[in-house]
Enzyme design. Structure first.
Site, PDB file in Angstrom:
ATOM      1  N   ASP A  62     -13.104  25.131  54.843  1.00  0.00           N
ATOM      2  CA  ASP A  62     -13.932  24.563  55.912  1.00  0.00           C
ATOM      3  C   ASP A  62     -13.083  23.721  56.883  1.00  0.00           C
ATOM      4  OD1 ASP A  62     -15.787  22.664  57.281  1.00  0.00           O
ATOM      5  OD2 ASP A  62     -17.283  23.630  56.013  1.00  0.00           O
ATOM      6  N   CYS A 108     -21.333  22.742  52.124  1.00  0.00           N
ATOM      7  CA  CYS A 108     -20.355  23.831  51.995  1.00  0.00           C
ATOM      8  C   CYS A 108     -21.057  25.174  52.249  1.00  0.00           C
ATOM      9  CB  CYS A 108     -19.736  23.809  50.601  1.00  0.00           C
ATOM     10  SG  CYS A 108     -18.472  25.086  50.377  1.00  0.00           S
ATOM     11  N   HIS A 115     -17.133  19.883  48.957  1.00  0.00           N
ATOM     12  CA  HIS A 115     -17.760  19.067  50.011  1.00  0.00           C
ATOM     13  C   HIS A 115     -19.231  19.456  50.170  1.00  0.00           C
ATOM     14  CE1 HIS A 115     -17.874  22.153  53.318  1.00  0.00           C
ATOM     15  NE2 HIS A 115     -17.015  22.729  52.503  1.00  0.00           N
ATOM     16  N   CYS A 161     -11.738  23.334  50.071  1.00  0.00           N
ATOM     17  CA  CYS A 161     -12.408  24.403  50.808  1.00  0.00           C
ATOM     18  C   CYS A 161     -11.681  24.665  52.131  1.00  0.00           C
ATOM     19  CB  CYS A 161     -13.861  24.022  51.081  1.00  0.00           C
ATOM     20  SG  CYS A 161     -14.806  25.357  51.855  1.00  0.00           S
TER      21      CYS A 161
HETATM   22 CO    CO Z   1     -16.937  24.719  52.013  1.00  0.00          CO
END
Ligand code: CO
Length: 212
Positions: free
Chosen positions: A43, A100, A97, A41
């Protein structure tokens, strides 16, 4: 954070690498031979190399919102094909994760504009596993399970591709589904049984009839 500190940090990083090995950057420039492709991701809290303790050169990395492997996304498909067919990685990891934001957004009844078609992929994962997910009463637990099932489905998306099927036949390429637990820092192997999944979808997705 002051953006100029990035360049100061970079100078320090160069010094630290050269202190360990004066040829460090000559070696880095000579080519890459990563053992695996990491799809994670975007993130900011889930930093691929940092959480795995790996160094430059060890993983080919692709990150997007909610670690999706979409069939018509030229970006992820280009990364996949280059990593598998040219760099010859032996492992592909899809790492989701908990917490998310992409998965959370896909659980909301909201128009997210340009993000709608992207998040739709996650809504489709929900639809595929609707019965299991709706049986989970605790909303937080349901959210966590959707994170895991999303990873699983993206792994399935990988094994639908010609590049992965070919490398699977040629050299036993392996696909792994992981989740990063942001509450503890732990990396969890979902231990997805791909042989079983492959068998169950082969009838539909097999591109190489001789793969058994
Ligand atoms: Co994420």
């Amino acid at each position: 954070m002051d953006i100029s500190s990035v360049f100061k940090n970079n100078e320090k990083w160069i010094e630290s690498k050269l202190a360990l090995d004066p040829q460090y950057f000559d070696k880095l420039a000579s080519g890459q031979y990563p053992e695996f492709l990491y799809i994670g991701c975007s993130d900011s809290r889930v930093t691929a190399e940092d959480l795995m303790g790996i160094q430059p050169g060890e993983a080919f990395v692709h990150r997007n919102i909610a670690n999706l492997v979409n069939n018509v996304d030229l970006n992820v498909m280009s990364v996949l094909n280059y990593a598998v067919r040219h760099l010859k990685v032996n492992h592909i990891v899809v790492c989701g994760h908990y917490n998310c934001g992409g998965v959370k957004a896909a659980m909301q009844p909201a128009d997210m504009g340009i993000l709608n078609p992207w998040l739709r992929n996650i809504r489709d994962v929900y639809r595929l596993h609707h019965d299991e997910l709706n049986a989970i009463q605790d909303e937080e637990k349901r959210y966590e399970r959707l994170v895991e099932l999303n990873v699983q489905e993206q792994c399935v998306n990988l094994i639908k591709t010609a590049a992965v099927q070919e490398a699977f036949k040629e050299r036993g390429l392996k696909v792994h589904g992981w989740v990063f637990d942001i509450h503890t820092g732990k990396l969890i192997d979902l231990k997805i049984d791909f042989d079983k999944i492959l068998k169950s979808i082969r009838e539909i997705y097999n591109l190489y009839p001789e793969v058994e």
